[in-house]
Design a protein around this motif. Sequence first.
Motif, mmCIF file in Angstrom:
data_model
loop_
_atom_site.group_PDB
_atom_site.id
_atom_site.type_symbol
_atom_site.label_atom_id
_atom_site.label_comp_id
_atom_site.label_asym_id
_atom_site.label_seq_id
_atom_site.Cartn_x
_atom_site.Cartn_y
_atom_site.Cartn_z
ATOM 1 N N UNK A 117 0.764 -1.185 0.083
ATOM 2 C CA UNK A 117 -0.128 -0.256 0.383
ATOM 3 C C UNK A 117 1.008 1.298 -0.336
ATOM 4 N N UNK A 118 2.392 1.251 0.394
ATOM 5 C CA UNK A 118 3.169 2.438 0.157
ATOM 6 C C UNK A 118 3.783 2.384 -1.041
ATOM 7 N N UNK A 119 3.494 3.390 -1.592
ATOM 8 C CA UNK A 119 4.256 2.898 -3.526
ATOM 9 C C UNK A 119 5.900 2.480 -3.167
ATOM 10 N N UNK A 120 6.372 3.803 -1.646
ATOM 11 C CA UNK A 120 7.714 3.953 -1.983
ATOM 12 C C UNK A 120 8.462 3.207 -1.842
ATOM 13 N N UNK A 134 9.898 1.646 -13.207
ATOM 14 C CA UNK A 134 10.060 2.887 -13.691
ATOM 15 C C UNK A 134 11.452 3.624 -12.978
ATOM 16 N N UNK A 135 12.238 4.261 -13.878
ATOM 17 C CA UNK A 135 13.260 4.965 -12.753
ATOM 18 C C UNK A 135 12.918 6.062 -12.249
ATOM 19 N N UNK A 136 13.432 6.632 -10.690
ATOM 20 C CA UNK A 136 12.164 7.232 -9.916
ATOM 21 C C UNK A 136 13.084 7.824 -8.613
ATOM 22 N N UNK A 137 12.324 7.624 -7.516
ATOM 23 C CA UNK A 137 12.867 8.488 -6.055
ATOM 24 C C UNK A 137 11.423 8.630 -5.641
ATOM 25 N N UNK A 138 12.372 7.163 -4.563
ATOM 26 C CA UNK A 138 10.841 7.070 -3.221
ATOM 27 C C UNK A 138 11.716 6.638 -2.176
ATOM 28 N N UNK A 139 12.748 7.419 -2.151
ATOM 29 C CA UNK A 139 13.402 7.459 -0.322
ATOM 30 C C UNK A 139 11.919 7.851 0.148
ATOM 31 N N UNK A 159 5.591 11.910 -13.480
ATOM 32 C CA UNK A 159 4.780 12.092 -11.993
ATOM 33 C C UNK A 159 5.407 12.255 -10.705
ATOM 34 N N UNK A 160 4.651 13.140 -10.233
ATOM 35 C CA UNK A 160 3.893 13.059 -8.415
ATOM 36 C C UNK A 160 3.253 12.031 -8.012
ATOM 37 N N UNK A 161 3.365 11.487 -7.590
ATOM 38 C CA UNK A 161 2.262 9.915 -6.538
ATOM 39 C C UNK A 161 2.799 10.309 -5.106
ATOM 40 N N UNK A 162 1.457 10.054 -5.111
ATOM 41 C CA UNK A 162 1.393 9.763 -3.523
ATOM 42 C C UNK A 162 1.642 8.658 -3.188
ATOM 43 N N UNK A 163 2.259 8.299 -1.892
ATOM 44 C CA UNK A 163 3.180 7.112 -1.639
ATOM 45 C C UNK A 163 2.045 5.804 -1.273
ATOM 46 N N UNK A 164 0.609 6.706 -0.411
ATOM 47 C CA UNK A 164 -0.246 6.072 -0.168
ATOM 48 C C UNK A 164 -1.369 5.908 -1.380
ATOM 49 N N UNK A 199 3.067 12.054 2.176
ATOM 50 C CA UNK A 199 4.199 11.518 1.470
ATOM 51 C C UNK A 199 4.220 11.333 -0.260
ATOM 52 N N UNK A 200 5.461 11.681 -0.522
ATOM 53 C CA UNK A 200 5.131 11.068 -1.828
ATOM 54 C C UNK A 200 6.538 10.810 -2.675
#
Length: 682
Positions: A117-120, A134-139, A159-164, A199-200
């Motif tokens: 449920x937490x995308x990161x 997909x290349x990105x940032x999830x820390x 893309x800016x995404x909600x982590x939840x 969180x994003x």
Amino acid sequence: MVNPIHRILVANRGEIACRVIASAKARGIFSVAIYSDADRGAPHVRLADQAIQIGPARASESYLNIEKIVKAAQQSGAEAIHPGYGFLSENAAFRDACDAAGITFIGPKAHAIHLMGDKAEARRHVAHHNVPLIPGFDEPGHDDARLTEEAERIGFPLMVKASAGGGGRGMRRVETPEGLSEALTRARDEAMGAFGDDALILERALDNVRHVEIQVLADAHGNCVALGERDCSVQRRHQKVIEEAPSPAVDEDLRNRMGEAAVRAAKSVDYVGAGTVEFLLDHQENFYFLEMNTRLQVEHPVTEMVTGLDLVDLQIAIAEGAPLPFTQDDVVIQGHAIEVRLYAEDPAAGYLPQSGPIELWSPPVAAPGVRVDDGIESGQILPADYDAMVAKIVAHGPTRDRARARLIAALGETHLIGPSHNLAFLSDCLAHDGFARGTATTGFLAEAFPDGWRRRDPSRAEWSLAAALSYAVDAQTAYHAAVGVSASLLGWASHGVLNTPYVLRSLHAGEGDVMRFGVRAAGASNQEEGWHIQVEDRENTCDVSVEALVDPNKAFCFTAIIDGIRCGGVAWRHKPGGLTLSIYGVTHVFEDADVAGGKSGNAALETEIKAPMHGEVREVSVGEGATVATGDVLAVVEAMKMQHPLTALGAARVEAVMSKPGDQVRAGQLLMTLTPVEGEER
């Protein structure tokens, strides 16, 4: 060991609650519904064997209140809870509360719900199990300054995404660095409001790709299978509109590779139950992990129709402790299925959600290969507090073309009178060459409707039909009001048959699109057989036969013959002089200009800022006396879990502000007034 479930509480509402209740009843299980004040008379409440009221309309005090739902389950004696989708279906704390109360949660363990449920966290986890990303940032735990640095590294668009959470909420596409700050602010605010977590994460935006997901099913004995893929590429605002199975872009080899990756992801968290692993697929058959939904999906019917499985029934069996009754080799995909989501929204006005009374809901008649999952009915008040989806219409066929043709025909037989909806938009999507060829990607809607979708203007036959129906409604109203007057005398005068003038305006056609008609009874008519009507305009005359209307004050089904061509539909006198006409899946709204008076529309559109829908004011961005420029955000209204910024159409000064954050407003309510000023300076 199998422990039979005898009583299930469905912790949801609408069409998914009805869907789960139906499968529970088929297993002989006693069903318990919950409802808010807004849903007191909803269909799912009556469909269940028992229903328990749990709070007011606001979801946080009803469908999202864990304590109240668990208490309702205990009160009803339910041994299990099915969460449906949305609301608490992916809430690990809800699963924990069920475990603590000794109630079986029909779904995965809390560990799997929390991690996926937490995308990161999910991205970081599946990367260790050979699932491409997909290349990105999830820390975790970084502020906007760090996200801005990482965005520069990843590159734009991104893309800016909600982590939840999910469903497109807390998600923004950013084309250039200049738009990043606003996107981060809006995404955080929307994510906090929808999920309680701001969180994003960031991901590179991939264009001209498909959204393809794999349905997985796993039991508590270590067995996990993939049930093929669904193509969900047709989306608006990152919310799915049309789904199909199988995907036109996936062959057997790719299906197996994606299925194996999905099963690896599910097994890595000891998954139990039905779940979906979502991927983006490019033209080179490279696929990238998006997220895992640890619940049943809205679009599960297309998988059911091509596999012959009942996923809800299997969810219940797994929760009882039964092993899967088949292996991966037993899964066979037969034919093709396509589903559309019927939303109460206005696609011609930026997909603004709609609410209010449903005057008439008439789904398509039962036909081979057609399925309707709904949770609405005529006379129901559609609340503004929940998601805008009201029904799903699905068609199956031996081929994709046959399934698409069946679905288009079914939409033509579907009528929803009351709130605006996307029925005609769905038909246009299905009929579009790009979709028909099976080449639609996530950019389909922008390519198919580059200037936005526009309603089809009424045909001349539909104009004439509107005039004839207006006359028929008025004639029957007069007949009901008359005392001792035969229906055959309506429209008759001593000097001959009366010619009744109608000046109709289509509210959805071009500005000033008005047609004048003379309508009169043409031959014998009576209350039993209906009316034979002659409609004349400047260019032609047509004969319309209309069957008798049951009640002219309500929405009604009609059958008419226009110059020998028979047709049927639904109409409703929505206000004096007004007529809503639904025919062949398209809704047209007319008004009698002589009754309505003056020009249709809001002459003060540029100076009066009104709420576009029922909802809550989340933000008022300007104060009285402020000067604004084109595109400046004036206020933000939230409805059906989505935020809708209201922007200035030109340079203006704010004269008065009539709303504040937290206010509940109705559609059309005045929020502030502006006075145009010269220039764009503030």
